[in-house]
Scaffold this active site. Structure first.
Site, short mmCIF file in Angstrom:
data_model
loop_
_atom_site.label_atom_id
_atom_site.label_comp_id
_atom_site.label_asym_id
_atom_site.label_seq_id
_atom_site.Cartn_x
_atom_site.Cartn_y
_atom_site.Cartn_z
CG HIS A 163 -3.42 3.29 2.28
ND1 HIS A 163 -3.71 2.73 1.01
CD2 HIS A 163 -3.33 2.38 3.26
CE1 HIS A 163 -3.94 1.96 1.25
NE2 HIS A 163 -3.68 1.31 2.60
CG ASN B 70 -6.23 -1.04 0.99
OD1 ASN B 70 -6.12 -0.36 0.43
ND2 ASN B 70 -6.12 -1.81 2.24
CB CYS C 243 -1.17 -0.04 1.79
SG CYS C 243 -1.94 -1.59 1.49
N1 ACO Z 1 -18.60 -8.05 9.11
C1 ACO Z 1 -19.16 -9.02 10.70
N2 ACO Z 1 -18.50 -9.05 11.58
C2 ACO Z 1 -17.13 -8.90 11.39
C3 ACO Z 1 -16.56 -8.90 9.88
C4 ACO Z 1 -17.33 -8.53 9.21
N3 ACO Z 1 -16.86 -8.35 7.18
N4 ACO Z 1 -15.22 -8.90 10.09
C5 ACO Z 1 -14.32 -9.73 11.16
N5 ACO Z 1 -16.14 -9.61 12.30
C6 ACO Z 1 -16.02 -9.39 13.96
C7 ACO Z 1 -14.80 -10.65 13.91
O1 ACO Z 1 -15.17 -11.81 14.05
C8 ACO Z 1 -14.96 -9.95 15.67
O2 ACO Z 1 -16.07 -10.70 16.30
P1 ACO Z 1 -16.21 -11.94 17.93
O3 ACO Z 1 -16.09 -10.69 18.90
O4 ACO Z 1 -17.82 -12.30 17.84
O5 ACO Z 1 -14.75 -12.29 17.31
C9 ACO Z 1 -15.41 -8.87 15.59
O6 ACO Z 1 -16.42 -8.39 14.32
C10 ACO Z 1 -14.75 -8.10 15.61
O7 ACO Z 1 -13.63 -8.36 15.17
P2 ACO Z 1 -12.33 -7.44 15.32
O8 ACO Z 1 -10.99 -8.00 14.65
O9 ACO Z 1 -12.10 -6.91 16.63
O10 ACO Z 1 -12.47 -6.59 14.40
P3 ACO Z 1 -12.08 -4.65 14.69
O11 ACO Z 1 -12.65 -3.93 15.00
O12 ACO Z 1 -10.48 -4.91 14.52
O13 ACO Z 1 -12.14 -4.01 13.02
C11 ACO Z 1 -10.34 -4.42 10.60
C12 ACO Z 1 -11.03 -5.08 11.83
C13 ACO Z 1 -11.74 -3.53 10.39
C14 ACO Z 1 -9.77 -4.87 10.17
C15 ACO Z 1 -9.72 -3.34 11.67
O14 ACO Z 1 -8.71 -4.21 12.16
C16 ACO Z 1 -8.75 -3.12 10.28
O15 ACO Z 1 -9.00 -2.37 9.27
N6 ACO Z 1 -7.80 -3.14 10.53
C17 ACO Z 1 -6.32 -2.70 9.65
C18 ACO Z 1 -6.59 -3.73 7.86
C19 ACO Z 1 -5.88 -2.87 7.01
O16 ACO Z 1 -5.90 -1.58 7.14
N7 ACO Z 1 -5.34 -4.15 6.43
C20 ACO Z 1 -4.77 -3.67 5.35
C21 ACO Z 1 -3.46 -2.92 5.07
S1 ACO Z 1 -2.93 -2.25 3.64
C22 ACO Z 1 -2.02 -3.16 2.73
O17 ACO Z 1 -0.74 -3.75 2.99
C23 ACO Z 1 -2.61 -4.87 2.18
#
Ligand code: ACO
Length: 362
Positions: free
Chosen positions: A250, A280, A112
């Site tokens: 980003h 993204n 990214c």
């Molecule tokens: N729909 C519904 N529920 C979901 C989903 C979904 N799509 N995905 C996860 N959940 C659930 C999980 O299972 C969890 O449930 P549980 O509490 O029963 O176990 C709950 O939601 C919370 O999950 P978390 O992982 O704690 O959610 P969080 O608030 O951290 O959000 C996310 C997850 C959106 C992935 C966040 O951590 C994030 O954006 N991280 C950075 C990601 C990123 O930027 N990645 C790309 C980097 S760039 C590159 O180089 C490709």
């Protein structure tokens, strides 16, 4: 006055097929409400062509905006982590599409952060005096790497491309300073586990060929590093946060963007956001956002614009640009993508066949 590079052209290419949150509700156990509140994303694009074709159209548009032709280009830098092939490079295919036969061309993979890395490489090639017209394009067909049985990643990513043209300038406009970094010790927290020569050659679990991520850890590090890196690049440019007219971060998650802006103390009115439309798109998010910011009149002559990114590697990169006199394109390209011959769900069928059918498609 010192020689540097100025952004003289800009353009984007977003494939037309849309995958909305409501469409995803039909595929996995998720909801528009969860995706919107946790990420800010409402929809993303799914490409019917390879990353090279998206890149070529974005490049044509950027060249037209700069009043240049493909023959003028002497260096083409293609930032991607979801390109067409390793050999030939995606840059080779983009060069062929553009017929930019005078250009040296190479791929650059900093995930990214790739576009901002490319901006720094292109700027320094211009500073060396050896290159005069440099195309930097971020392009991704990320949906190829998405396992739709994994609801934690499949809602985040999309496809698209954005490009800029760099030309020499003696200022005061141009790329003023940058900060690039990498922490390879934690590369595994955002990876495609089986890929390249390090992967097994025998039968493998297809799911290891998709993006896997420790979301919360990536989130935490992204906020810290984008903040630190932007501040460092501004310091190198001899500027302070009060000088920033527009921050183009980003686009990975609206909560990462908001937390970064808060950490830096930059008001949200000075932060560009379009994540709701495209999700993204990795190396493409910043040049696409820059193009849209210019189209919307968000950048004025002389403005200080800061790009900041974080991604796989783990990489981070920031760049400080003083915008030039021109905020409108010199010309427009009539080059378009071929129309899609399949709808969005049909485009996703190969993923369902390869990675496994998502629960609601079984
Ligand atoms: N729909 C519904 N529920 C979901 C989903 C979904 N799509 N995905 C996860 N959940 C659930 C999980 O299972 C969890 O449930 P549980 O509490 O029963 O176990 C709950 O939601 C919370 O999950 P978390 O992982 O704690 O959610 P969080 O608030 O951290 O959000 C996310 C997850 C959106 C992935 C966040 O951590 C994030 O954006 N991280 C950075 C990601 C990123 O930027 N990645 C790309 C980097 S760039 C590159 O180089 C490709």
């Amino acid at each position: 006055m010192t020689l540097t590079a100025e952004i003289t052209g800009w353009g984007k290419c977003m494939p037309p097929n849309v995958l909305s949150n409501h469409d995803l509700e039909q595929i996995v156990d998720t909801s528009d409400e969860w995706i919107t509140t946790r990420t800010g994303i409402k929809e993303r694009r799914i490409s019917h062509v390879e990353a090279s074709e998206l890149a070529a159209v974005a490049c044509h548009r950027a060249l037209a905006a700069a009043g240049k032709t493909p023959e003028d280009v002497d260096l083409l830098l293609v930032a991607t982590c979801s390109g067409d092939s390793i050999i030939p490079s995606t840059a080779s295919v983009v060069q062929k599409h553009l017929q930019a036969w005078n250009a040296a061309a190479m791929d650059l993979n900093a995930a990214c952060s790739g576009f901002v890395y490319g901006l720094e490489v292109g700027t320094n090639m211009i500073k060396s005096g050896a290159y005069k017209t440099v195309l930097v394009v971020g392009t991704e067909k990320l949906h190829h790497l998405i396992d739709f049985t994994d609801r934690t990643t499949c809602v985040l990513f999309g496809d698209g491309a954005g490009a800029v043209v760099l030309e020499p300038t003696e200022g005061p406009a141009g790329v003023l300073a940058s900060d690039l970094g990498m922490d390879g010790s934690v590369g595994h927290i955002l990876e495609v586990p089986v890929d390249g020569t390090a992967g097994d050659r025998g039968p493998i679990d297809p799911r290891l060929s998709g993006i896997s991520m420790e979301g919360q850890e990536v989130f935490r590090r992204a906020v810290t590093k984008m903040g630190e890196s932007s501040a460092l690049a501004l310091e190198k440019a001899g500027l302070s946060l009060e000088d920033v007219d527009l921050l183009i971060p980003h686009q990975a998650n609206i909560r990462i963007i908001d937390a970064t802006a808060r950490r830096l103390g930059v008001d949200e009115s000075k932060v560009y956001v379009n994540i709701h439309s495209y999700g993204n798109t990795s190396a493409a998010t910043i040049p696409v956002a820059l193009t849209e910011a210019l189209e919307e009149g968000r950048i004025q002559p002389g403005d200080i614009v800061v790009f900041t990114a974080f991604g796989g590697g783990l990489t981070w990169a920031s760049s400080v640009v003083r915008w030039g006199d021109r905020v409108t394109p010199l010309g427009e390209s009539d080059v378009e993508l071929p129309p899609p011959d399949r709808d969005t769900m049909e485009l996703l069928q190969p993923n369902f066949d390869f990675f496994g059918r998502p629960e609601k498609q079984a």
